[in-house]
Design a protein around this motif. Structure first.
Motif, PDB file in Angstrom:
ATOM      1  N   VAL A   1       0.845  -1.201   0.000  1.00 58.08           N
ATOM      2  CA  VAL A   1       0.000   0.000   0.000  1.00 58.08           C
ATOM      3  C   VAL A   1       0.876   1.246   0.000  1.00 58.08           C
ATOM      4  O   VAL A   1       0.630   2.192  -0.754  1.00 58.08           O
ATOM      5  N   ASP A   2       1.908   1.237   0.820  1.00 65.45           N
ATOM      6  CA  ASP A   2       2.815   2.378   0.874  1.00 65.45           C
ATOM      7  C   ASP A   2       3.493   2.597  -0.481  1.00 65.45           C
ATOM      8  O   ASP A   2       3.686   3.741  -0.897  1.00 65.45           O
ATOM      9  N   GLY A   3       3.813   1.525  -1.177  1.00 59.63           N
ATOM     10  CA  GLY A   3       4.413   1.641  -2.505  1.00 59.63           C
ATOM     11  C   GLY A   3       3.471   2.287  -3.511  1.00 59.63           C
ATOM     12  O   GLY A   3       3.895   3.109  -4.338  1.00 59.63           O
ATOM     13  N   VAL A   4       2.195   1.924  -3.450  1.00 59.27           N
ATOM     14  CA  VAL A   4       1.198   2.541  -4.336  1.00 59.27           C
ATOM     15  C   VAL A   4       1.094   4.031  -4.037  1.00 59.27           C
ATOM     16  O   VAL A   4       1.091   4.866  -4.941  1.00 59.27           O
ATOM     17  N   ARG A   5       1.015   4.371  -2.753  1.00 59.57           N
ATOM     18  CA  ARG A   5       0.916   5.781  -2.365  1.00 59.57           C
ATOM     19  C   ARG A   5       2.148   6.559  -2.850  1.00 59.57           C
ATOM     20  O   ARG A   5       2.031   7.642  -3.413  1.00 59.57           O
ATOM     21  N   LYS A   6       3.337   6.012  -2.635  1.00 58.16           N
ATOM     22  CA  LYS A   6       4.566   6.703  -3.044  1.00 58.16           C
ATOM     23  C   LYS A   6       4.656   6.846  -4.558  1.00 58.16           C
ATOM     24  O   LYS A   6       5.126   7.866  -5.061  1.00 58.16           O
ATOM     25  N   ALA A   7       4.177   5.840  -5.292  1.00 60.37           N
ATOM     26  CA  ALA A   7       4.185   5.925  -6.757  1.00 60.37           C
ATOM     27  C   ALA A   7       3.271   7.058  -7.227  1.00 60.37           C
ATOM     28  O   ALA A   7       3.644   7.843  -8.117  1.00 60.37           O
ATOM     29  N   ALA A   8       2.083   7.148  -6.646  1.00 63.72           N
ATOM     30  CA  ALA A   8       1.154   8.220  -7.015  1.00 63.72           C
ATOM     31  C   ALA A   8       1.738   9.581  -6.656  1.00 63.72           C
ATOM     32  O   ALA A   8       1.674  10.527  -7.453  1.00 63.72           O
ATOM     33  N   ASP A   9       2.313   9.687  -5.471  1.00 70.12           N
ATOM     34  CA  ASP A   9       2.923  10.953  -5.049  1.00 70.12           C
ATOM     35  C   ASP A   9       4.067  11.351  -5.983  1.00 70.12           C
ATOM     36  O   ASP A   9       4.204  12.518  -6.353  1.00 70.12           O
ATOM     37  N   GLY A  10       4.878  10.382  -6.369  1.00 71.98           N
ATOM     38  CA  GLY A  10       5.991  10.668  -7.265  1.00 71.98           C
ATOM     39  C   GLY A  10       5.530  11.129  -8.631  1.00 71.98           C
ATOM     40  O   GLY A  10       6.112  12.042  -9.224  1.00 71.98           O
ATOM     41  N   LEU A  11       4.468  10.516  -9.123  1.00 68.77           N
ATOM     42  CA  LEU A  11       3.934  10.909 -10.421  1.00 68.77           C
ATOM     43  C   LEU A  11       3.403  12.335 -10.380  1.00 68.77           C
ATOM     44  O   LEU A  11       3.673  13.134 -11.288  1.00 68.77           O
ATOM     45  N   VAL A  12       2.701  12.681  -9.323  1.00 71.01           N
ATOM     46  CA  VAL A  12       2.194  14.058  -9.189  1.00 71.01           C
ATOM     47  C   VAL A  12       3.361  15.032  -9.058  1.00 71.01           C
ATOM     48  O   VAL A  12       3.342  16.111  -9.646  1.00 71.01           O
ATOM     49  N   ARG A  13       4.373  14.647  -8.321  1.00 72.23           N
ATOM     50  CA  ARG A  13       5.544  15.516  -8.162  1.00 72.23           C
ATOM     51  C   ARG A  13       6.226  15.749  -9.520  1.00 72.23           C
ATOM     52  O   ARG A  13       6.645  16.862  -9.825  1.00 72.23           O
ATOM     53  N   ASN A  14       6.300  14.706 -10.356  1.00 70.97           N
ATOM     54  CA  ASN A  14       7.004  14.822 -11.637  1.00 70.97           C
ATOM     55  C   ASN A  14       6.179  15.492 -12.724  1.00 70.97           C
ATOM     56  O   ASN A  14       6.707  16.282 -13.497  1.00 70.97           O
ATOM     57  N   GLN A  15       4.877  15.149 -12.815  1.00 71.31           N
ATOM     58  CA  GLN A  15       4.106  15.696 -13.928  1.00 71.31           C
ATOM     59  C   GLN A  15       3.046  16.712 -13.485  1.00 71.31           C
ATOM     60  O   GLN A  15       2.406  17.323 -14.317  1.00 71.31           O
ATOM     61  N   GLY A  16       2.860  16.860 -12.180  1.00 67.92           N
ATOM     62  CA  GLY A  16       1.963  17.891 -11.681  1.00 67.92           C
ATOM     63  C   GLY A  16       0.524  17.467 -11.477  1.00 67.92           C
ATOM     64  O   GLY A  16      -0.270  18.224 -10.934  1.00 67.92           O
ATOM     65  N   PHE A  17       0.148  16.270 -11.918  1.00 65.60           N
ATOM     66  CA  PHE A  17      -1.229  15.807 -11.770  1.00 65.60           C
ATOM     67  C   PHE A  17      -1.260  14.293 -11.926  1.00 65.60           C
ATOM     68  O   PHE A  17      -0.282  13.673 -12.346  1.00 65.60           O
ATOM     69  N   LEU A  18      -2.399  13.718 -11.594  1.00 61.69           N
ATOM     70  CA  LEU A  18      -2.642  12.293 -11.773  1.00 61.69           C
ATOM     71  C   LEU A  18      -3.818  12.169 -12.733  1.00 61.69           C
ATOM     72  O   LEU A  18      -4.883  12.749 -12.486  1.00 61.69           O
ATOM     73  N   SER A  19      -3.633  11.472 -13.841  1.00 60.64           N
ATOM     74  CA  SER A  19      -4.717  11.331 -14.809  1.00 60.64           C
ATOM     75  C   SER A  19      -5.770  10.357 -14.289  1.00 60.64           C
ATOM     76  O   SER A  19      -5.526   9.590 -13.350  1.00 60.64           O
ATOM     77  N   ALA A  20      -6.923  10.364 -14.920  1.00 54.90           N
ATOM     78  CA  ALA A  20      -7.999   9.442 -14.541  1.00 54.90           C
ATOM     79  C   ALA A  20      -7.565   7.993 -14.748  1.00 54.90           C
ATOM     80  O   ALA A  20      -7.877   7.119 -13.936  1.00 54.90           O
ATOM     81  N   ALA A  21      -6.843   7.738 -15.817  1.00 58.56           N
ATOM     82  CA  ALA A  21      -6.368   6.379 -16.087  1.00 58.56           C
ATOM     83  C   ALA A  21      -5.351   5.934 -15.042  1.00 58.56           C
ATOM     84  O   ALA A  21      -5.366   4.774 -14.599  1.00 58.56           O
ATOM     85  N   GLU A  22      -4.476   6.841 -14.622  1.00 59.57           N
ATOM     86  CA  GLU A  22      -3.499   6.504 -13.589  1.00 59.57           C
ATOM     87  C   GLU A  22      -4.197   6.243 -12.254  1.00 59.57           C
ATOM     88  O   GLU A  22      -3.855   5.294 -11.547  1.00 59.57           O
ATOM     89  N   ARG A  23      -5.190   7.064 -11.940  1.00 60.95           N
ATOM     90  CA  ARG A  23      -5.945   6.841 -10.705  1.00 60.95           C
ATOM     91  C   ARG A  23      -6.630   5.479 -10.747  1.00 60.95           C
ATOM     92  O   ARG A  23      -6.614   4.736  -9.764  1.00 60.95           O
ATOM     93  N   ALA A  24      -7.211   5.130 -11.879  1.00 66.19           N
ATOM     94  CA  ALA A  24      -7.872   3.827 -12.020  1.00 66.19           C
ATOM     95  C   ALA A  24      -6.875   2.692 -11.835  1.00 66.19           C
ATOM     96  O   ALA A  24      -7.190   1.669 -11.213  1.00 66.19           O
ATOM     97  N   SER A  25      -5.685   2.865 -12.358  1.00 68.01           N
ATOM     98  CA  SER A  25      -4.646   1.848 -12.212  1.00 68.01           C
ATOM     99  C   SER A  25      -4.251   1.677 -10.745  1.00 68.01           C
ATOM    100  O   SER A  25      -4.111   0.552 -10.252  1.00 68.01           O
ATOM    101  N   TYR A  26      -4.096   2.785 -10.042  1.00 70.41           N
ATOM    102  CA  TYR A  26      -3.760   2.705  -8.614  1.00 70.41           C
ATOM    103  C   TYR A  26      -4.928   2.119  -7.814  1.00 70.41           C
ATOM    104  O   TYR A  26      -4.708   1.370  -6.863  1.00 70.41           O
ATOM    105  N   ASP A  27      -6.161   2.434  -8.205  1.00 71.49           N
ATOM    106  CA  ASP A  27      -7.324   1.817  -7.550  1.00 71.49           C
ATOM    107  C   ASP A  27      -7.310   0.300  -7.718  1.00 71.49           C
ATOM    108  O   ASP A  27      -7.584  -0.434  -6.770  1.00 71.49           O
ATOM    109  N   ARG A  28      -6.984  -0.171  -8.919  1.00 72.10           N
ATOM    110  CA  ARG A  28      -6.909  -1.622  -9.146  1.00 72.10           C
ATOM    111  C   ARG A  28      -5.811  -2.254  -8.304  1.00 72.10           C
ATOM    112  O   ARG A  28      -5.992  -3.348  -7.761  1.00 72.10           O
ATOM    113  N   ALA A  29      -4.684  -1.571  -8.180  1.00 71.50           N
ATOM    114  CA  ALA A  29      -3.593  -2.098  -7.351  1.00 71.50           C
ATOM    115  C   ALA A  29      -4.032  -2.187  -5.886  1.00 71.50           C
ATOM    116  O   ALA A  29      -3.771  -3.193  -5.207  1.00 71.50           O
TER     117      ALA A  29
END
Length: 87
Positions: free
Chosen positions: A49-77
């Protein structure tokens, strides 16, 4: 399920992932205390779970947002991690 923006949470979809991760980690703790998970299983799930959270945080830090598809992928994880915990 939505979370609040603030601190390191800058995107509404990131906030959603963060809230889900918090709830799932609380469920992992409850399942461990109830004896439904072993200590090692709970620790492994917690790290996942912590890995999923850190991946999402890193993506937002790098690209500035989380897309709907990325959110769906993290939800599935998170769903995959939750299956054995919340049965």
């Amino acid at each position: 399920m939505t979370g609040s923006l603030g601190g390191s949470i800058r995107d509404p979809r990131q906030a959603h992932v963060s809230v889900r991760a918090n709830i799932l980690q609380a469920d992992i703790g409850t399942a461990r205390k109830a004896g439904r998970l072993t200590a090692s299983g709970a620790a492994r799930s917690w790290r996942q779970v912590d890995g999923v959270r850190k991946a999402a945080d890193g993506l937002v830090r790098n690209q500035g947002f989380l897309s709907a598809a990325e959110r769906a992928s993290y939800d599935r994880a998170l769903d995959a991690i939750a299956r054995p915990v919340c049965r």
